[in-house]
Design a protein around this motif. Structure first.
Motif, PDB file in Angstrom:
ATOM      1  N   SER A  20      30.578  39.991  56.972  1.00 34.77           N
ATOM      2  CA  SER A  20      31.089  39.756  55.616  1.00 34.77           C
ATOM      3  C   SER A  20      32.559  39.328  55.577  1.00 34.77           C
ATOM      4  N   VAL A  21      33.181  39.121  56.751  1.00 34.93           N
ATOM      5  CA  VAL A  21      34.590  38.702  56.701  1.00 34.93           C
ATOM      6  C   VAL A  21      34.786  37.260  57.180  1.00 34.93           C
ATOM      7  N   ARG A  22      33.686  36.528  57.257  1.00 36.29           N
ATOM      8  CA  ARG A  22      33.804  35.157  57.771  1.00 36.29           C
ATOM      9  C   ARG A  22      34.392  34.206  56.745  1.00 36.29           C
ATOM     10  N   THR A  23      34.225  34.562  55.452  1.00 32.63           N
ATOM     11  CA  THR A  23      34.763  33.681  54.403  1.00 32.63           C
ATOM     12  C   THR A  23      35.766  34.471  53.566  1.00 32.63           C
ATOM     13  N   PRO A  24      36.717  33.750  52.911  1.00 32.28           N
ATOM     14  CA  PRO A  24      37.693  34.459  52.071  1.00 32.28           C
ATOM     15  C   PRO A  24      37.041  35.069  50.835  1.00 32.28           C
ATOM     16  N   ILE A  25      37.816  35.838  50.126  1.00 29.52           N
ATOM     17  CA  ILE A  25      37.331  36.474  48.899  1.00 29.52           C
ATOM     18  C   ILE A  25      36.895  35.397  47.906  1.00 29.52           C
ATOM     19  N   ALA A  26      35.692  35.535  47.369  1.00 27.69           N
ATOM     20  CA  ALA A  26      35.193  34.573  46.394  1.00 27.69           C
ATOM     21  C   ALA A  26      35.244  35.196  45.006  1.00 27.69           C
ATOM     22  N   ASP A  27      35.452  34.321  43.992  1.00 25.56           N
ATOM     23  CA  ASP A  27      35.449  34.836  42.623  1.00 25.56           C
ATOM     24  C   ASP A  27      34.018  34.850  42.113  1.00 25.56           C
ATOM     25  N   PRO A 299      26.620  36.980  53.323  1.00 25.85           N
ATOM     26  CA  PRO A 299      27.395  38.206  53.105  1.00 25.85           C
ATOM     27  C   PRO A 299      28.876  37.858  52.971  1.00 25.85           C
ATOM     28  N   GLN A 300      29.527  38.392  51.969  1.00 26.45           N
ATOM     29  CA  GLN A 300      30.953  38.113  51.773  1.00 26.45           C
ATOM     30  C   GLN A 300      31.554  39.079  50.764  1.00 26.45           C
ATOM     31  N   ASN A 301      32.862  38.923  50.566  1.00 27.42           N
ATOM     32  CA  ASN A 301      33.562  39.758  49.593  1.00 27.42           C
ATOM     33  C   ASN A 301      33.803  38.984  48.314  1.00 27.42           C
ATOM     34  N   PHE A 302      33.647  39.670  47.196  1.00 28.73           N
ATOM     35  CA  PHE A 302      33.825  39.037  45.887  1.00 28.73           C
ATOM     36  C   PHE A 302      34.905  39.758  45.092  1.00 28.73           C
ATOM     37  N   GLN A 303      35.643  38.965  44.320  1.00 30.39           N
ATOM     38  CA  GLN A 303      36.466  39.540  43.269  1.00 30.39           C
ATOM     39  C   GLN A 303      35.550  39.599  42.055  1.00 30.39           C
ATOM     40  N   VAL A 304      35.186  40.779  41.632  1.00 29.53           N
ATOM     41  CA  VAL A 304      34.148  40.895  40.608  1.00 29.53           C
ATOM     42  C   VAL A 304      34.639  41.735  39.434  1.00 29.53           C
ATOM     43  N   LEU A 305      34.239  41.334  38.223  1.00 31.69           N
ATOM     44  CA  LEU A 305      34.624  42.083  37.025  1.00 31.69           C
ATOM     45  C   LEU A 305      33.840  43.389  36.965  1.00 31.69           C
ATOM     46  N   ILE A 306      34.520  44.459  36.572  1.00 34.27           N
ATOM     47  CA  ILE A 306      33.842  45.740  36.347  1.00 34.27           C
ATOM     48  C   ILE A 306      32.788  45.512  35.260  1.00 34.27           C
TER      49      ILE A 306
END
Lengths: 671, 342
Positions: A20-27, A299-306
């Protein structure tokens, strides 16, 4: 290099972090609907301050904090409130909880933001208020409101501020990616925390499996005095107590707080949120969430709204629902399964793990415990899990507490290590819940015991007081009797004299007849009443099948017989010619009175005190009745004023006597 | 597909009870090979026949207890019991001795207490002691090692097992027997007069012990058990042997090396003392448990009336294990004192 310490036990599960760290944070973007639960953390739920139909702007407070351990909720994006109701949320028990549902308008309009002044100029309380009002709760796991953790008791000396960047759970990379991409924000947030806490040293603890993150942090921390400490990877080094031991060698006392050993711990994600709140004026309305597992294609990290539905986020990562066997919020060690992929992301959602069956297989049935001790070797708090399992099975709750069940942090290392697949943590959780429940029950019964005892004491006291009064009266009465004896006055003589006096005064004669009639009528009425009550009781008992039925039946029969007797007596009395009231009482009325008094005295001797008092009272009532009748008649007949006055006085005296007799009777009954 | 609802942890380690048991079985192989080399096929026949009997006994008990056969048989615990007991039995033991031993182990010592994990006594050792007390002659009839007589072949070994009447085996006192019965000879003379003694211990015995040590070391490496109990046992046994060695006089109890490499010392240390079910659980507890077994082994070997003592020592300490556990709980994180019973 700072010396680090080891803690007992621990395990090395496969990390699975690289995916899950292969790509930068996605919105993740703005979903059509946001569901904001009112309670997303430990503590009291917030109280909604908007109503259905309201238009809300991004960052607007939609629910206010209630209580100390509580934080407000903000609208994650602009739109209108379409529901405030119970919805399914991400909770281990899968229950419903109150949520505010916002239909987003896609404009993402911010509320007029207030950029706070430079934090250096603010004092501790102001900053903590700022953090609380931004709705920041621990972003690691339990979600303890950050402001509460920062409100260290006045006078506590804090040596070390620790920022927890351990992220020891497999799969999760939310903190790792923050370190890689936002190291300067982490350091800024840490500086703010350092400003609030004013510790002697500030550490950021990171496991050595995040070399990129460590390098980025080290570069950002250059010259700030913030020390980045690297230590060997081992689960669960990210547990607050374990991390404190690793970095300081100190152990937080059982049941105590880190501040007792001079430490305050904050999550790395919280540090970033604090930076955003204090420097940018953003409330906590979004977070970084890792979406991973073999059931998602990317698999990746997202900036996600609560409030974003999990399904929306999963789909952004290429969710393959048919491959997914369970959906976990958090990591594979301490995360919990969610009932449905529609539940919303909350402030503590650091990871969504969607594994396949082969990745995390359905647990096989547990085999017997062979007491191999692998669990005890793995336990980070040095418990004896195999013994506790034994006690938990046997419901030996006391033994469990003796074995320090409540120091268990539920990290799952024992279950992971168990060769027999025994769900140990589940046993401990259930036992803890049971003990807490029993404690609660015990407390409740203790309360009622205390209440009961207090009441008993009150009653006893009242009884004592009464007894004292009674004794005083008795004494007075004895004194009076002695006085009377001193006057050599025979009570019977007195009665005779009273009767003679009365005879003289008494003119009318119908009184006794009338009173007799009334008495009989009264008897009929009360007996009927009693019969009614008894019959109702009997019916009730019969309906309930009580074993008192026969006894009650007997009572009813007896009462009925009494009623018949009373009615008969009344009838007989009414039939006897009373048309011509006896004008003149028998000439030897005095003699009759004397006999009556003597008979009364004889019968009195056989009576109990309460019966005596009752008899006395009845007698007095009869006399009052008579006197009143006499008085009424005298008035009708236009008697002399003097006579009327005398009669009035006697009525008054009798009334007084009756009330005294009533008291006496009550007392005798209570005695 | 409905989502599974289970509580954490979701990940599970690679270890399984079945694997633990299989590793133990595998670790006995070097020892069985050495025993077969020095004493012939007797031990191998014991082990094979014993395993079949053990599986039958276990199945019988499971059927009576209405438990699923497959699930419980696959944990391999019955096989482990059979291997351990049959290694301890003298080679060329008759079939009925093996059957009684296995039945006592599996049915009495294990299943009657509730099966795997619930037995207070080591099943193999309980079975062994029942046999030793009931059939002392058969239980002390050890075959002579290679080089001291004709070694029976495989066919003869099978005959010895199933037609014991027709088997005419020779037996010989074991080095431990000789040592115990020695009254007047210096150690040196004892060694010279008895061909059974080898370099350090008995001929064959010393290599069997080394083979079991190797198997145990491998298990230790596999983290099947911790070093505490076996090392404590070996240490206390060596210490006592050293204290009472008496320079090899006629009153000597034998050298530490002799005790370490004689009888069932290594087999006991790594395969019996390490039985997790019946031993103490905490690490400190295991140290005490192992050390006391070492003491008992030495005392019974030198002063008792039985030639070897591992079984008795282990059973006695099985009794004491819960007591040791009670007083050796580790100090929990954040506590100043160790939890201790009132």
């Amino acid at each position: 290099m700072r010396k680090t310490y080891n803690f007992h036990g621990g395990i090395h599960p496969p990390e699975n972090k690289h995916q899950s760290v292969r790509t930068p944070i996605a919105d993740a973007g703005i979903p059509p609907q946001l569901t904001v639960p009112l309670s997303q953390h430990i503590g009291a739920p917030a109280h909604p301050v908007v109503s259905i139909g309201d238009h809300v702007l991004k960052g607007q407070v939609i629910a206010e904090a209630r209580g100390f351990v509580s934080v407000p909720k903000h609208a994650p994006s602009s739109g209108s409130v379409i529901a405030i109701e119970d919805r399914l949320i991400a909770h281990p028990s899968g229950h419903l909880a109150p949520c505010i549902v916002i239909a987003t308008d896609g404009k993402d309009e911010w509320l007029q933001r207030q950029i706070p002044p430079d934090y250096q100029a603010l004092n501790k309380t102001e900053l903590i208020d700022l953090i609380r009002n931004a709705g920041i709760a621990g972003m690691g796991g339990a979600g303890f409101p950050s402001s509460v953790k920062l409100s260290v008791k006045e006078g506590t000396h804090i040596e070390t501020l620790i920022i927890n960047g351990t992220e020891c759970e497999p799969y999760i990379t939310a903190d790792d990616i923050l370190m890689r991409e936002r190291a300067d924000q982490i350091i800024e947030g840490t500086k703010i925390l350092r400003h609030i806490i004013a510790p002697q040293e500030t550490l950021i603890g990171v496991e050595n499996n995040k070399p990129e993150g460590l390098a980025a942090l080290r570069a950002a921390a250059e010259g700030t005095g913030i020390e980045i400490v690297e230590f060997p990877t081992k689960y669960p080094s990210g547990g607050e107590k374990q991390l404190i031991e690793i970095l300081t060698g100190k152990q937080v006392p059982s049941g105590g707080l880190p501040s007792q050993v001079g430490v305050v711990c904050q999550n790395l994600g919280s540090a970033v949120a604090i930076y955003e709140a204090v420097v940018l004026g953003h409330p906590l309305i979004s977070r970084i969430t890792t979406v991973t597992g073999e059931s998602v294609r990317e698999p990746q990290n997202f900036q996600v709204l609560i409030g974003t539905p999990m399904r929306y986020l999963l789909e952004k990562a290429g969710y393959q629902a048919q491959k997914n066997n369970r959906l976990i919020m958090g990591g594979p060690m301490m995360g919990f399964t969610v009932p449905d992929s529609d539940v919303p992301i909350v402030k503590t959602t650091n990871c969504l793990l969607a594994p396949t069956e082969s990745e995390l297989p359905t647990p096989p049935p547990a085999q017997a415990c062979i007491r191999c001790g692998l669990c005890a070797e793995a336990c980070p708090v040095s418990l004896l899990p195999q013994q506790m399992f034994w006690f938990a099975q046997g419901k030996e709750l006391e033994k469990l507490e003796e074995h320090n069940l409540f120091d268990c942090i539920e990290c799952g290392a024992c279950s992971y290590a168990c060769p027999s697949n025994i769900p140990l943590v589940q046993y401990y959780r259930a036992s803890k819940a049971e003990i807490v429940h029993l404690r609660h029950e015990h407390e409740k019964s203790e309360h009622s015991r205390i209440r009961f005892e207090a009441r008993q004491e009150r009653l006893d006291q009242a009884a004592d007081e009464k007894e004292a009064k009674r004794a005083a009266r008795k004494q007075a009465a004895e004194a009076r009797a002695q006085q009377a004896d001193g006057g050599a006055e025979d009570p019977i003589q007195a009665a005779i004299e009273r009767a003679q006096a009365k005879k003289a005064a008494q003119q009318a004669s119908g009184a006794s007849t009338v009173s007799e009639l009334e008495r009989l009528e009264q008897a009929v009425v009360t007996t009927r009443k009693r019969l009614d009550t008894a019959s109702t009781k009997l019916d009730q008992a019969t309906a309930e099948g009580s074993d008192l039925v026969s006894a009650l039946q007997l009572g009813v029969d007896k009462t009925r017989a009494k009623l018949e007797v009373a009615e008969q007596a009344l009838q007989e009395f009414q039939q006897t010619p009373t048309a011509a009231p006896v004008e003149n009482p028998p000439t030897n009325a005095a003699q009759a009175a004397i006999e009556k008094a003597m008979a009364a005295r004889a019968s009195e001797a056989a009576l109990s005190p309460s019966e005596k008092a009752q008899a006395q009272l009845e007698k007095l009532q009869q006399r009052l009745q008579k006197s009143q009748n006499t008085l009424a008649r005298s008035r009708e007949n236009g008697e002399e004023e003097k006579v009327i006055e005398a009669l009035e006085a006697s009525v008054a005296r009798l009334t007084e006597k009756i009330s005294a007799a009533q008291d006496q009777r009550n007392e005798a009954e209570n005695a | 597909m409905a989502l599974l609802r289970v509580t954490s942890p979701h990940a599970h380690g690679p270890m399984s009870t079945q694997r633990v048991m299989q590793n133990v079985l595998l670790a006995t192989v070097p020892g069985i090979i050495v025993l077969t080399h020095f004493f012939g096929f007797g031990t191998l026949v014991n082990v094979l026949f014993g395993s079949i009997v053990a599986l039958l006994c276990e199945s019988l008990a499971l059927l009576l207890r209405k438990r699923p056969l497959g699930f419980y048989l696959k944990d391999c615990s019955a096989l482990v019991t059979a291997f351990l007991l049959c290694i301890a039995l003298p080679p060329y033991a008759p079939w009925w001795l093996i059957t009684i031993g296995i039945a006592s182990s599996i049915l009495l010592a294990k299943q009657l207490y509730g099966g795997l994990g619930y037995n207070p006594f080591n099943p193999a050792m309980a079975g062994y002691v029942i046999l030793l007390i009931s059939f002392p002659v058969q239980m002390t009839a050890w075959a002579p090692p290679r080089g001291m007589g004709e070694l029976p072949g495989l066919l003869e070994a099978i005959k010895a097992c199933f037609l014991p009447a027709s088997f005419d085996g020779i037996t010989m006192a074991t080095p431990l027997d000789i040592m115990r019965q020695n009254t007047g000879l210096l150690m040196e003379d004892l060694w010279q007069q008895n061909p059974q003694f080898g370099r350090w211990g008995g001929v064959g015995w010393e290599w069997a012990n080394i083979a079991f040590l190797a198997g145990g070391a491998w298990l230790l490496y596999q983290r099947i058990f911790t070093w505490h109990a076996p090392l404590a046992m070996l240490a206390s046994l060596s210490l006592l042997a050293a204290l009472f060695y008496d320079g090899g006089s006629s009153a000597s109890g034998g050298s530490p090396l002799f005790h370490l490499l004689s009888g069932a010392t290594m087999f006991g240390a790594f395969f019996i003392v390490t039985d997790p079910v019946t031993s103490a659980v905490s690490l400190r507890g295991r140290l005490i448990y192992g050390a006391l077994i070492g003491v008992l082994i030495y005392v019974i070997r030198v002063r008792g009336s039985y030639p070897d003592a591992v079984a008795f020592a282990v059973l006695i300490m099985n009794f004491a294990a819960p007591f040791i556990d009670y007083y050796t709980q580790p100090r929990t994180y954040g506590h100043n004192k160790k939890p201790e019973g009132k």
